[in-house]
Design an enzyme around this catalytic site. Structure first.
Site, PDB file in Angstrom:
ATOM      1  N   LYS A  46       0.815  -1.208   0.000  1.00  0.00           N
ATOM      2  CA  LYS A  46       0.000   0.000   0.000  1.00  0.00           C
ATOM      3  C   LYS A  46       0.856   1.270   0.000  1.00  0.00           C
ATOM      4  CE  LYS A  46      -3.595  -2.608  -0.188  1.00  0.00           C
ATOM      5  NZ  LYS A  46      -3.105  -3.920   0.196  1.00  0.00           N
ATOM      6  N   TYR A  81      -3.221 -12.611   2.014  1.00  0.00           N
ATOM      7  CA  TYR A  81      -2.913 -12.239   0.634  1.00  0.00           C
ATOM      8  C   TYR A  81      -1.718 -13.024   0.081  1.00  0.00           C
ATOM      9  CZ  TYR A  81      -5.900  -8.193   1.582  1.00  0.00           C
ATOM     10  OH  TYR A  81      -6.949  -7.381   1.908  1.00  0.00           O
ATOM     11  N   TYR A 112     -12.409 -15.047   2.022  1.00  0.00           N
ATOM     12  CA  TYR A 112     -11.444 -13.983   2.321  1.00  0.00           C
ATOM     13  C   TYR A 112     -10.970 -14.057   3.781  1.00  0.00           C
ATOM     14  CZ  TYR A 112      -9.528  -9.402   3.329  1.00  0.00           C
ATOM     15  OH  TYR A 112      -8.702  -8.396   3.748  1.00  0.00           O
TER      16      TYR A 112
END
Ligand SMILES: *Cc1c(COP(=O)(O)O)cnc(C)c1O
Length: 333
Positions: free
Chosen positions: A50, A290, A264
């Site tokens: 990010k 992830y 998820y």
């Protein structure tokens, strides 16, 4: 492509390393040579992808005169951790809206990223049920802050809009130059595909620069047709935002959706194996949500001989290891 015309804060001072993984490649039968791009080592508290996006998003916020940023994510969001971190660095207030995608998963006492929200002095956390309209929820927080005289700027989930995705267009350009400098020819790139800014930015960067290395995304939350549309639209919008007159070929966007079940952020055996294998062969930490699931996908594709013998495969390590500390029992079991 000319990215210099867009404001950015300069959080990424130098290229992240590209490393060969000899022990990991051998543990997978030496079928392919696995390389890793270490975006887990990016600056920003705890590292991870990010930072590249926020470099552009926060520059945009400052350009618009903001004194406060609001963003959203899941309860253990790396994106929220890094948005808060860079806000602290810039002297901006930061408010978070957390989505309980898994029912009752928010625990204010939790470790991992959640602990870091408190440590870095988040101004407020609003928890909303899974499936809530996150933009609207953030707008509510913004309206309240405006009434108090603040100037809030909303960064969407994952900073995955054409502004944030510029960070991964830059990464694609950085990677291509680095591979040239190393004299290294890569046959395939694997990336995690979540809110899609990483995957879309990389595709836009490769296609916009005529770099013809095939790329595959490993989904962490959505079926492949839904994810491919999300990535495709964001990549095309990012190219348009840059001002490049290119229609993205649909076949450039490929996603695999067999590795995120049961859902998820929920652990599965492939993720656990991938996290342990990379830790025990190369001492590199993945994350449970992830990069661990994306690596599990790459391991499976290698075992299934998806890549030709001797191929050079590059894995984009997007970071996330602080989340490991919220999953201790998963790995001790
Ligand atoms: C957010 C995140 C991703 C996914 O990137 P997107 O741009 O949201 O698709 C991958 N890995 C980590 C560690 C992340 O925090």
């Amino acid at each position: 492509m000319n990215l210099a015309k867009f404001p950015r804060r300069g959080y990424v001072k130098e290229p992240t390393p590209i490393e060969y993984l000899p022990n990991f490649s051998a543990a997978l039968g030496s079928k392919v040579n696995v390389y890793i791009k270490r975006d887990d080592l990016l600056p920003g508290c705890g590292g991870g992808n990010k930072t590249r996006k926020l470099d552009f998003s926060i520059a945009d916020a400052l350009k618009q005169g903001a004194d406060t940023v609001i963003t959203c994510g899941a309860v253990q969001s790396n994106h929220c951790r890094l948005t808060l971190a860079w806000a602290v660095h810039e002297g901006l207030d930061c408010h978070l809206v957390l989505e309980e995608r898994v029912k009752n998963s928010y625990n204010p006492e939790a470790s991992g990223n959640n602990f870091l929200y408190q440590l870095m002095g988040v101004k407020s956390i609003t928890v909303v049920p899974g499936g809530s309209p996150m933009l609207e929820e953030m707008e509510k927080v913004a309206a309240k802050l405006r009434a108090e005289g603040k100037k809030p700027y909303i960064i969407p989930g994952g900073a995955s809009n054409p502004v944030g995705a510029l960070g991964y267009v830059a990464c694609a350009q950085e990677t291509a130059q680095q591979l040239f400098d190393m004299g290294l020819s890569i046959d395939h790139v694997i990336v995690p595909s979540g809110s899609a800014g990483t995957h879309a930015g990389m595709i836009a960067g490769f296609v916009g620069n005529n770099i013809d290395i095939p790329m595959s995304g490993i989904d962490v939350s959505r079926p492949h047709d839904v994810q491919e549309n999300l990535v495709y639209n964001l990549a095309q919008n990012t190219l348009n935002h840059i001002g490049v007159n290119v229609t993205l070929p649909r076949e450039k966007v490929v996603c695999y959706d067999a590795y995120y079940q049961p859902g998820y952020s929920l652990p599965n055996p492939g993720m656990i194996e991938a996290v342990k294998l990379l830790a025990q062969t190369e001492a590199i930490l993945l994350d449970p949500v992830y990069s661990g699931k994306a690596m599990a996908g790459m391991i499976d594709l290698i075992r299934k001989d998806h890549f030709p013998q001797g191929a050079n495969v590059l894995f984009l390590h997007t970071g996330g290891s602080p989340a490991l500390y919220a999953y201790l029992s998963t790995f001790r079991g």
